[in-house]
Scaffold this motif. Structure first.
Motif, mmCIF file in Angstrom:
data_model
loop_
_atom_site.group_PDB
_atom_site.id
_atom_site.type_symbol
_atom_site.label_atom_id
_atom_site.label_comp_id
_atom_site.label_asym_id
_atom_site.label_seq_id
_atom_site.Cartn_x
_atom_site.Cartn_y
_atom_site.Cartn_z
ATOM 1 N N HIS A 279 0.854 -1.184 0.000
ATOM 2 C CA HIS A 279 0.000 0.000 0.000
ATOM 3 C C HIS A 279 0.892 1.237 0.000
ATOM 4 N N PRO B 236 -0.962 8.504 -0.662
ATOM 5 C CA PRO B 236 -1.475 9.398 -1.711
ATOM 6 C C PRO B 236 -0.331 10.195 -2.329
ATOM 7 N N SER C 44 -3.757 1.133 -11.058
ATOM 8 C CA SER C 44 -3.667 1.531 -9.654
ATOM 9 C C SER C 44 -4.959 1.073 -8.990
ATOM 10 N N CYS D 264 -7.382 1.411 -5.767
ATOM 11 C CA CYS D 264 -7.704 2.306 -4.652
ATOM 12 C C CYS D 264 -9.114 2.003 -4.173
ATOM 13 N N GLU D 265 -9.228 1.611 -2.901
ATOM 14 C CA GLU D 265 -10.511 1.313 -2.279
ATOM 15 C C GLU D 265 -11.327 0.332 -3.121
ATOM 16 N N ASN E 40 -7.928 1.567 -11.645
ATOM 17 C CA ASN E 40 -7.774 2.665 -12.593
ATOM 18 C C ASN E 40 -6.648 2.305 -13.550
ATOM 19 N N SER F 65 -2.770 9.983 -7.146
ATOM 20 C CA SER F 65 -3.871 9.415 -6.384
ATOM 21 C C SER F 65 -4.103 10.250 -5.140
ATOM 22 N N GLU G 160 -5.908 9.091 -2.705
ATOM 23 C CA GLU G 160 -6.065 8.126 -1.629
ATOM 24 C C GLU G 160 -4.904 7.130 -1.664
ATOM 25 N N GLU G 161 -4.792 6.397 -0.577
ATOM 26 C CA GLU G 161 -3.817 5.320 -0.536
ATOM 27 C C GLU G 161 -4.124 4.327 -1.661
ATOM 28 N N TYR G 162 -3.093 3.704 -2.255
ATOM 29 C CA TYR G 162 -3.318 2.847 -3.421
ATOM 30 C C TYR G 162 -2.253 1.754 -3.485
ATOM 31 N N GLN G 163 -2.489 0.827 -4.392
ATOM 32 C CA GLN G 163 -1.512 -0.185 -4.751
ATOM 33 C C GLN G 163 -1.326 -0.193 -6.262
#
Length: 1214
Positions: free
Chosen positions: A1020, A1023, A1047, A1049-1050, A1054, A1075, A1077-1080
């Motif tokens: 993770h 942002p 990516s 996110c939640e 994307n 991003s 928000e937090e993402y992977q």
């Protein structure tokens, strides 16, 4: 213009005619008659089978013309696949392809108050020959333990001209999780007909009754010989086909037009349709033969009697039958006899043909006796032969008036019996008018030496003189060869040759009277159980002038599992001369239930010029309690056998010895299961240890393993206690790279005898599982480098104000992760502490502590996954605690992270001091909150920086495959071109530019479905207004797979980039990521039909975009704390500085002396540094690593690309 129009019209007519010709390439009324009358066998399509092979595998949606019918709409047949995950019911794969994407016919789930019926119906077929049989694979499994019922599966033939239905197949309703083979003997059907496959159940799960891979064999009537007359010894039929003279006047229509049953004056026939003819059913025994038919029997007792008679092949036809009476078995034999007949001689013997049906365990055998002055046997056939009518021929020569006595032996078992039909006596069997005189009864057979049947033929002498083992098939006993019983039902059978002068004896294949074109088979009595060292030793010969004599094989018939796959087979010839023998020592192994051994053979041509023989049969080291001595015990490198391990023969497949891929020496042997093998079926392959004695101390089982491939399956270690209960001690699944990993599996001390088990689970179909260098010692394990908490706690202990609990999502009640991280299922385990205020008060601590681990001089990295849920879950702090001294914090977090597992890590530097890992949770007054950890992994290398740069030379860094089957079905795999022997890969990696370099790849094969995907996930990430992702990709023109980068996110994906055709060497991609928000980051491979895609040198720079511009404010990670590493490093650096100063003074003094002696010299090369300083070059025109002109340290490069020796790589344990 008119001429042009006429030409066009003519052209259109020609095209229409051509199209019509293509649509109907062959007009014939001989459709579905098992003969290819049209080119391409188009007249035999969708006839319940397809084409020249007359097979149906249900891979085509048309199902070969089969349809289905349900009695009430709630229970029906369906065309099914296994599905993405290993199912709780139904087959684990189809039979034909052996994969999850193969198709079969299975039943739907059912739960009704009354019995529901489902019928699978074939198309209408033309008449069949007496040799016609249907071979199929069937699946019967009671997965929910509700019982299969008495009629879960059976087959019948519907005669379409008169709507008569006859049962032709009734498999025993035993539950086995695997495909089994069966043969349905359809026999002579003179009218058009359909085959019905029935299932009746009131409760059952989907797919628990299934059918696959049908093959119709020898169903066509005799075909004319074009332009030729019938050979000598054969009769020409009116249809112009030919049949053997032996088939003339034998009570069976072999021609298909009745020619062979005409002109049979003088023959006495009895089909029992009009009565008993001249046969007398009176008997001295209380058990009687009866004349009956099957018309009303089946629904009352489905396993009683033949489903049809022989003469008409219908349920209405009559026959003679004997079985256990309704009142119980009072006598175990029944006999009936002919009228008195005239004497015969060798030139005019009395010949009798009859058809017998010996079905089920109640069938003890059938004997024909002659009663003249004495009563003596002239023919016998033992045991059960299956749900089939079998032809028998008996020749009688006697100089006295006589009667033919037919006697059956009946056993007191659950079902079955013996039937006789279509008895034909030759003209030489003449009725006599002489007065009947009583014959002298034979002496009663000797009573068995033991009243316990299971002690007979159990490989252990229990009686004086070993009488209980004397007739079991072992030629080392005087009467051992007589233990083999011919159970052939075809035109070839086994006979015993005995020369009492030379003492020579052997079994050989000879002509037999049976109609079927099946293999000759001879069986032992019931044997065993057997031990792991059990070996069948024998000599065999296939000799003669032809280039190909035939086939010989050995098979096990298990009393519980039924007919097992062939253990051994030989095809061809051993030589020309009769005495060209070959020797075989065949492992039978441990068999828990009683079993029979069978030799099966089929000669291409039986004549004096070709022979198949077997002699010197021995059973070696077979007693169930015999375990051979193993000098190394369970410790084994598999270079010379399995040591103290053996194959479990009650499973689905065996482990195999693999040459050229081992951990020990690289070119030696290991044990492997190739999940990609198309011949493999079933779920489990098990390797069992010899029995181990109880001990007060704990044990440690260590070994090296591979789990390799995009769809591998799982490897388990289990403990079996004295009662057979299985307990999982260790498990791994999914892709682990094409490298050996070391495992340490603690085995708790046991109070009774126990066994260990390696279990390969075939939940995947495209990979390999292997083990090597197993060691088993009577001492506790050191801390395993990886602990997934599946089956055990790896020595971790709990202390403090609340307990850490060993839990799974399935057992968690109020609070806790719903799935673990390892398996991403409810059944996976983790360690968890409830941090609610009612359990862990605010400010109170709960600590999870590892066992003591030996310190090293190198900095290591502790990786783990953690889950924090609820409002105010508390704080998680990870410490490195030296055995002596204060503990050092290496990681901390205190936020509610949502319902997700997160990756954490921290550096550990111990300077050779032994240490422990501590996970401390401090409560914060929350409600229904928790903290959990899973998959603790100790890497031999320092943790990577927050800005990740991964060359894949030291593993996958912080990238991971997801095991969530709802997200993907396959895995990215780590390998090198040098190590790869199965899949297509890039010729070299990008980092090193050699075949030794590592990369991630995703292959396409026919073992898994097209368009299945594999997702590779980053940790993770925070942002960002601009983070640059850089990677290198390889995708040749031959690959139709896809590569997409997302990516996440939640839960929302994307799309960042789609990699199209590359068609050449490695290519670099730079992708900007933003991003809020937090993402992977997700690399998704989507499988095509062929080719490969690969990744290497993956890098992301947090807060720095691809233009090298800083986009985010610099923040320090709140999680990783390297205080411990820094403190230890400072001490080490100070020591090194002191050492270097001393060395420098010594060096300067030495150099002064050298200069004084030798004068000035050139500077030395940097080639002797001990590692290659290869690095990534940022120029996009370059596609590989280059060596910079000046480089003082490997960390100065863009990647940490030091070359790693194989010895070091092996320490990358998991």
């Amino acid at each position: 213009m008119l001429h042009l129009r006429s030409s066009v019209l003519i052209l259109l007519l020609i095209l229409q005619w051509a199209a019509g010709s293509q649509a109907n390439p062959c007009q014939t009324t001989k459709r579905c008659d098992f003969v290819c009358d049209c080119s391409g066998c188009s007249d035999e399509q969708d006839c319940g089978y397809r084409g020249k092979g007359f097979e149906c595998d249900f891979e085509d949606a048309g199902m070969c013309g089969w349809t289905f019918l349900s009695s009430d709409g709630t229970y029906s047949w369906e065309r099914q696949q296994r599905g993405d995950a290993l199912p709780d019911s139904g087959p684990s794969c189809d039979f034909t392809t052996g994969t999850a994407i193969g198709w079969y016919m299975g039943v739907s789930a059912v739960k009704t108050a009354s019995v529901s019926s489902a019928v699978l119906i074939s198309p209408v077929m033309k008449q069949s020959s007496p040799t016609c049989r249907l071979r199929l694979r069937y699946f019967l499994w009671d997965s929910d333990h509700t019982g299969l019922g008495s009629t879960p599966l059976w087959a019948s033939v519907l005669h379409t001209t008169n709507s008569q239905d006859a049962v032709v197949w009734r498999p025993e309703a035993t539950s086995v999780r695997g495909w089994r083979e069966a043969t349905i003997f359809l026999g002579r059907i003179p009218t058009t007909f359909q085959i019905h496959l029935h299932s009746q159940r009131s409760v059952g799960q989907r797919g628990n009754v299934a059918i696959d891979q049908m093959e119709f064999l020898d169903c066509a009537l005799p075909l004319p010989l074009p332009g030729k007359e019938c050979p000598a010894g054969m009769l020409e039929c009116k249809r112009e086909g030919c049949v053997d003279n032996r088939q003339v006047c034998d009570g069976s229509d072999d021609c298909g037009d009745g020619t062979d049953e005409e002109n049979c004056e003088g023959y006495s026939r009895c089909d029992f349709e009009e009565g008993l003819c001249n046969w007398d059913l009176t008997s001295l025994s209380r058990l009687k033969w009866v004349r009956t038919n099957q018309e009303s029997n089946f629904m009352r007792d489905p396993l009683k009697g033949p489903g049809r008679d022989h003469s008409s092949n219908t349920a209405a036809g009559h026959f003679l039958y004997v079985t256990v009476p309704d009142g119980g078995l009072k006598s175990d034999w029944a006999a009936f006899q002919s009228s008195l007949l005239e004497p015969t001689n060798s030139s005019h013997p009395c010949k009798m043909v009859m058809y017998t049906h010996q079905f089920g365990p109640r069938s003890g055998g059938l004997t024909v006796l002659v009663a003249d002055r004495k009563i003596y046997p002239v023919w016998e056939r033992g045991g059960a032969l299956g749900d089939v009518w079998v032809k028998a021929e008996v020749e009688i020569i006697t100089n006295s008036t006589f009667q033919i006595v037919i006697m059956a032996a009946i056993r007191n078992f659950a079902y079955g019996g013996i039937a006789i039909d279509s008895i034909v006596l030759s003209p030489e069997c003449r009725a006599s008018t002489a007065n009947y005189s009583y014959a002298e009864f034979p002496k009663s057979p000797k009573d068995p030496c033991t009243n316990e049947p299971d002690k007979m033929c159990d490989f252990h002498p229990d009686c004086a003189g070993a009488e209980d083992e004397a007739k079991c098939g072992d030629f080392s006993y005087t009467e051992g060869s007589s233990g083999w019983t011919d159970t052939s039902i075809g035109n070839q059978g086994w006979e015993l040759y005995e020369n009492f002068t030379t003492k020579e004896e052997y079994l050989y294949v000879a002509k037999a009277p049976g109609q079927q074109l099946t293999e000759a088979q001879t069986r032992t009595p019931l044997l065993g159980p057997s031990g792991p060292a059990c070996t069948l030793s024998f000599d065999f010969a296939l000799t003669g002038n032809p280039d190909h004599i035939g086939e010989l094989s050995v098979r096990v018939i298990d009393s519980l599992l039924g007919v097992r796959p062939k253990l051994w087979e030989f095809s061809g010839k051993t030589g020309t001369g009769e005495e060209v023998w070959k020797h075989v020592d065949l492992s039978i192994g441990a068999r828990k239930d009683r079993f029979q051994l069978a030799f099966e053979a089929r000669a291409v041509k039986l004549c004096p010029c070709a022979k198949i023989k077997v002699k010197n049969v021995r059973f070696v080291s077979c007693h169930a309690d015999y375990f051979p001595y193993s000098p190394t015990g369970l410790s084994c490198n598999f270079e010379d056998g399995l040591c103290g391990w053996y194959q479990d023969h009650s499973d689905s497949f065996d482990w195999t010895v693999l040459d050229g891929m081992d951990h020990t020496i690289g070119i030696g042997r290991s044990l492997a299961v190739d999940m990609w093998s198309p011949s493999m079926h079933g779920v489990f392959g098990r390797l069992l240890s010899y029995q181990q004695l109880p001990s007060p101390t704990d044990y440690c089982l260590s070994f090296f393993y591979k789990l390799y491939g995009p769809n591998t399956g799982a490897l388990n270690v289990k403990l079996l206690d004295n009662s057979g209960y299985e307990r999982i001690l260790w498990t791994r699944s999914g892709a682990h790279g094409n490298v050996w990993h070391e495992a340490h599996c603690p085995v708790p001390h046991q109070l009774t005898n126990f066994q260990l088990m390696f279990e390969a689970v075939r939940s995947g179909f495209d990979g390999r599982v292997a083990i090597d260098d197993v060691a088993f010692v009577a001492s506790p394990c050191t801390v395993p480098r990886m602990c997934s908490f599946e089956g055990q706690q790896c020595g971790y202990s709990s202390s403090g104000q609340a307990h850490w609990l060993h839990r799974s999502g399935h057992t968690t009640t109020i609070s806790g992760p719903k799935t673990d991280h390892t398996l991403e299922t409810e059944l996976g385990f983790y360690m968890m502490v409830n941090t609610g205020v009612n359990i862990l008060a605010s400010g109170s601590a709960a600590v999870l502590t590892s066992p003591v681990r030996q310190g090293t001089a190198k900095t290591e990295c502790a990786h783990f996954w953690y889950h924090m849920g609820g409002l105010n879950p508390g704080s998680l702090t990870v410490y490195m605690k030296p055995v002596k001294g204060e503990r050092v914090k290496i990681f901390s977090d205190s936020l509610n992270q949502g319902d997700i597992w997160r990756h954490g890590n921290g550096n550990i530097s111990t300077d050779l001091v032994d240490w422990q890992l501590e996970f401390e949770v401090v409560g914060a007054g929350g409600k229904d909150t928790h903290v959990a950890v899973d998959d603790i992994f100790l890497s031999a290398h320092p943790c990577e920086n927050r800005d990740s740069k991964c060359s894949l030379e030291r593993g996958m860094c912080s990238w991971s495959n997801t095991q969530n089957v709802k997200v993907d079905k396959l895995d990215w795999e780590l390998t090198t071109q040098e190590a790869e022997r199965h899949y297509s890969t890039p010729p070299e990696d990008h980092t090193l530019g050699t075949e030794k370099g590592h990369f991630l790849f995703f292959p396409s094969s026919n073992r898994t479905a097209a368009n299945q995907n594999a997702q590779l996930l980053s940790p993770h990430l925070p942002p960002t207004k601009g983070t640059c992702l850089k990677f290198w990709a390889y995708k040749p023109l031959s690959s139709d797979s896809q590569l997409k980068v997302w990516s996440l996110c939640e839960g929302h994906l994307n799309q960042l980039v789609v990699v199209s055709e590359l068609g050449g060497p490695w290519k670099r991609f730079d992708v900007n990521i933003t991003s809020t928000e937090e993402y992977q980051i997700v690399f998704e491979g989507i499988k095509g039909t062929s080719g490969v895609i690969a990744l290497d040198d993956i890098e992301y720079t947090i807060g720095v975009n691809c233009a090298n511009k800083v986009t985010d404010a610099v923040t320090t990670s709140p999680q990783q704390d390297n205080t411990g590493g820094i403190a230890a490093s400072v001490i080490v650096v100070l020591l090194l500085i002191g050492t270097l100063i001393a060395l420098l003074i010594y060096y300067l003094r030495t150099q002064q002396r050298v200069k004084a002696l030798n004068g000035p010299s050139q500077s030395s090369s940097s080639a002797g540094v001990g590692f290659t300083n290869e690095t990534y070059e940022s120029d996009l025109t370059q596609d590989r690593v280059v060596v910079p002109a000046v480089q003082n340290h490997p960390m100065a490069a863009g990647f940490n690309n030091v070359s790693v020796s194989d010895a070091v790589r092996e320490m990358e344990v998991a």
